[in-house]
Motif scaffolding. Structure first.
Motif, mmCIF file in Angstrom:
data_model
loop_
_atom_site.group_PDB
_atom_site.id
_atom_site.type_symbol
_atom_site.label_atom_id
_atom_site.label_comp_id
_atom_site.label_asym_id
_atom_site.label_seq_id
_atom_site.Cartn_x
_atom_site.Cartn_y
_atom_site.Cartn_z
ATOM 1 N N SER A 301 -3.866 -9.579 -7.141
ATOM 2 C CA SER A 301 -2.832 -8.655 -6.661
ATOM 3 C C SER A 301 -3.453 -7.710 -5.644
ATOM 4 O O SER A 301 -4.678 -7.610 -5.521
ATOM 5 C CB SER A 301 -2.230 -7.869 -7.824
ATOM 6 N N TRP A 302 -2.587 -7.022 -4.903
ATOM 7 C CA TRP A 302 -3.082 -6.050 -3.924
ATOM 8 C C TRP A 302 -2.144 -4.845 -3.885
ATOM 9 O O TRP A 302 -0.977 -4.931 -4.248
ATOM 10 C CB TRP A 302 -3.197 -6.670 -2.529
ATOM 11 N N LYS A 303 -2.696 -3.733 -3.463
ATOM 12 C CA LYS A 303 -1.884 -2.539 -3.231
ATOM 13 C C LYS A 303 -2.460 -1.790 -2.048
ATOM 14 O O LYS A 303 -3.645 -1.922 -1.722
ATOM 15 C CB LYS A 303 -1.847 -1.643 -4.477
ATOM 16 N N ARG A 304 -1.604 -1.025 -1.403
ATOM 17 C CA ARG A 304 -2.011 -0.275 -0.210
ATOM 18 C C ARG A 304 -1.824 1.209 -0.439
ATOM 19 O O ARG A 304 -0.799 1.634 -0.972
ATOM 20 C CB ARG A 304 -1.192 -0.711 1.007
ATOM 21 N N ASP A 305 -2.802 1.972 -0.048
ATOM 22 C CA ASP A 305 -2.697 3.424 -0.031
ATOM 23 C C ASP A 305 -3.093 3.874 1.364
ATOM 24 O O ASP A 305 -4.275 3.913 1.702
ATOM 25 C CB ASP A 305 -3.609 4.047 -1.081
ATOM 26 N N LYS A 306 -2.087 4.124 2.187
ATOM 27 C CA LYS A 306 -2.298 4.486 3.591
ATOM 28 C C LYS A 306 -3.112 3.389 4.282
ATOM 29 O O LYS A 306 -2.643 2.262 4.381
ATOM 30 C CB LYS A 306 -2.935 5.861 3.688
ATOM 31 N N ALA A 336 0.486 -2.083 9.378
ATOM 32 C CA ALA A 336 1.084 -0.944 8.676
ATOM 33 C C ALA A 336 0.565 0.405 9.154
ATOM 34 O O ALA A 336 1.302 1.399 9.133
ATOM 35 C CB ALA A 336 0.838 -1.077 7.178
ATOM 36 N N GLU A 337 -0.702 0.450 9.547
ATOM 37 C CA GLU A 337 -1.338 1.713 9.937
ATOM 38 C C GLU A 337 -2.082 1.529 11.260
ATOM 39 O O GLU A 337 -3.307 1.667 11.321
ATOM 40 C CB GLU A 337 -2.304 2.175 8.841
ATOM 41 N N PRO A 338 -1.378 1.201 12.332
ATOM 42 C CA PRO A 338 -2.071 0.925 13.599
ATOM 43 C C PRO A 338 -2.868 2.119 14.086
ATOM 44 O O PRO A 338 -2.439 3.260 13.984
ATOM 45 C CB PRO A 338 -0.915 0.593 14.553
ATOM 46 N N GLY A 339 -4.059 1.820 14.578
ATOM 47 C CA GLY A 339 -4.916 2.863 15.138
ATOM 48 C C GLY A 339 -5.787 3.574 14.136
ATOM 49 O O GLY A 339 -6.644 4.373 14.519
ATOM 50 N N PRO A 341 -8.726 3.461 11.059
ATOM 51 C CA PRO A 341 -9.808 2.573 10.594
ATOM 52 C C PRO A 341 -9.424 1.921 9.256
ATOM 53 O O PRO A 341 -9.091 2.619 8.296
ATOM 54 C CB PRO A 341 -11.001 3.522 10.424
ATOM 55 N N PRO A 342 -9.436 0.590 9.188
ATOM 56 C CA PRO A 342 -9.023 -0.072 7.937
ATOM 57 C C PRO A 342 -10.122 -0.061 6.891
ATOM 58 O O PRO A 342 -11.309 -0.100 7.204
ATOM 59 C CB PRO A 342 -8.731 -1.508 8.392
ATOM 60 N N SER A 343 -9.701 -0.006 5.632
ATOM 61 C CA SER A 343 -10.631 -0.073 4.517
ATOM 62 C C SER A 343 -10.114 -1.081 3.512
ATOM 63 O O SER A 343 -8.949 -1.010 3.097
ATOM 64 C CB SER A 343 -10.771 1.308 3.850
ATOM 65 N N VAL A 344 -10.943 -2.049 3.116
ATOM 66 C CA VAL A 344 -10.565 -3.074 2.153
ATOM 67 C C VAL A 344 -11.533 -2.999 0.990
ATOM 68 O O VAL A 344 -12.758 -3.049 1.173
ATOM 69 C CB VAL A 344 -10.591 -4.485 2.773
ATOM 70 N N ARG A 345 -10.990 -2.860 -0.211
ATOM 71 C CA ARG A 345 -11.812 -2.766 -1.429
ATOM 72 C C ARG A 345 -11.446 -3.897 -2.390
ATOM 73 O O ARG A 345 -10.288 -4.314 -2.436
ATOM 74 C CB ARG A 345 -11.604 -1.415 -2.110
ATOM 75 N N PHE A 346 -12.411 -4.326 -3.169
ATOM 76 C CA PHE A 346 -12.187 -5.316 -4.210
ATOM 77 C C PHE A 346 -12.502 -4.684 -5.558
ATOM 78 O O PHE A 346 -13.589 -4.131 -5.755
ATOM 79 C CB PHE A 346 -13.071 -6.550 -3.997
#
Length: 347
Positions: A301-306, A336-339, A341-346
């Motif tokens: 599953s995944w979820k997004r926070d900003k 979803a959040e152009p511009g 810095p993206p952060s991806v966590r596992f």
């Protein structure tokens, strides 16, 4: 007999998840017979996962122009559908919604009178449940006030009007009758056979039980028998010319939206998700988490926070799978959040 893996690939093909497509958002919404929309923004991610170069403004514009609407439909849940599908599908679903009301507490009041009063009130101006309740209660002093909007929810076709669900905006669920919003009447003679063909085109192959699980309707066997379908064994039926890819067709990683119909629209959902994993995706309070498809099956599953996506795998991942998931999550955040810095966590 179609194999389980071939069934998976056929379903993903119908769901537009084997590749991203160049069709318009409206074409995708109608092909999918709508997108479940219990929360305002999952449909945007549902289209992002299926369409090439989709922009959120495209769907927002369709909502504002009244070309798509949010309304209670299949399974008694809110769906985002085209205006023309709304007018056809809602009359077919109404018997199920009426039964749902009968099973609830709001049975000690004249339902027809409440619907008539609600229609007049909400045609005059759209209102939230909180705002309409005391106004309705003035006309029905012997009813429990909380029962009155429940009756309208199940018996009066109402749409949630913008700015609700418009990308980048906030708004409460404010309701008005379908006819007032669209300026058109519901279809007086909708055909359930047409709806079932649409279902098979978007979710097939499927059993009669699958069709009933998706729609919430019962007694469909006679309508199904009237269709020209092929029997694939095990009760699975399909449109003769529908795509059924080879079981070895590659299936890319996808981050599928919360509340997505992919994991909600079959009686037997093991074509895409195991029974064990389904318990981790669909919660007891009705939430449906976003899912991660790996080789065609839900693997997390995944979820997004900003600007952060957190991925929770349901089992071990190879280095290549982890890399593919991370790339997909980065693309989601760019959408979803152009511009930022993206952060991806596992987890």
């Amino acid at each position: 007999m179609i194999s389980q893996r071939a069934l998976n690939r056929a379903t993903l093909a119908r769901q537009l998840l084997l590749r991203r497509h160049a069709m318009s958002p409206m074409q995708a919404i109608e092909h999918l017979v709508g997108l479940q929309a219990q929360a305002p923004f999952p449909p945007y991610f549902g289209l992002w996962s299926r369409l090439a170069a989709f922009r959120p403004e495209e769907l927002a514009e369709l909502l504002v122009k009244r070309e798509v609407v949010r309304i209670t439909l299949m399974r008694g849940t809110v769906h985002l559908v085209s205006a023309r599908d709304c007018l056809t599908i809602r009359p077919l679903i109404q018997p199920m919604l009426t039964r749902a009301l009968m099973a609830r507490r709001a049975n000690g009041v004249d339902h027809a009178a409440v619907v008539a009063a609600g229609r007049a009130l909400l045609t005059e101006r759209p209102l939230s449940v909180k705002a309409m309740t005391p106004l309705l209660a003035e006309s029905f002093p012997d009813a429990a006030p909380a029962d009155l909007p429940v009756i309208l929810r199940w018996l009066l076709p109402m749409v949630q009007v913008p700015p609700r669900a418009v990308w980048g905006k906030a708004g409460d669920a404010v309701l008005t009758p379908v006819e007032a919003w669209l300026g058109r009447d519901l279809d007086p003679e909708p055909a359930v056979e047409h709806l079932l063909r649409r279902y098979l085109a978007a979710f097939g192959p499927a059993t009669v039980a699958d069709m009933q699980a998706w729609s919430g309707l019962t007694g469909l066997r006679a309508a199904v028998a009237a269709l020209d379908l092929v029997d694939l064994g095990g009760g699975l039926l399909d449109l003769p010319d529908a795509p059924r890819p080879d079981e070895d067709t590659p299936a890319p990683v996808r981050l599928v939206a919360p509340f997505d119909n992919l994991v909600l629209s079959h009686a037997d959902r093991t074509r895409v998700i195991s029974d064990e994993h389904r318990k981790r995706v669909v919660t007891i309070n009705g939430q449906v988490h976003g899912t991660v498809l790996v080789d065609g099956y839900v693997h997390g599953s995944w979820k997004r926070d900003k600007a952060t996506v957190t991925v929770s795998p349901f089992g071990p991942l190879t280095a290549a799978q982890r890399e593919e998931i991370e790339a997909e999550a980065v693309d989601l955040l760019a959408f979803a959040e152009p511009g930022k810095p993206p952060s991806v966590r596992f987890d």
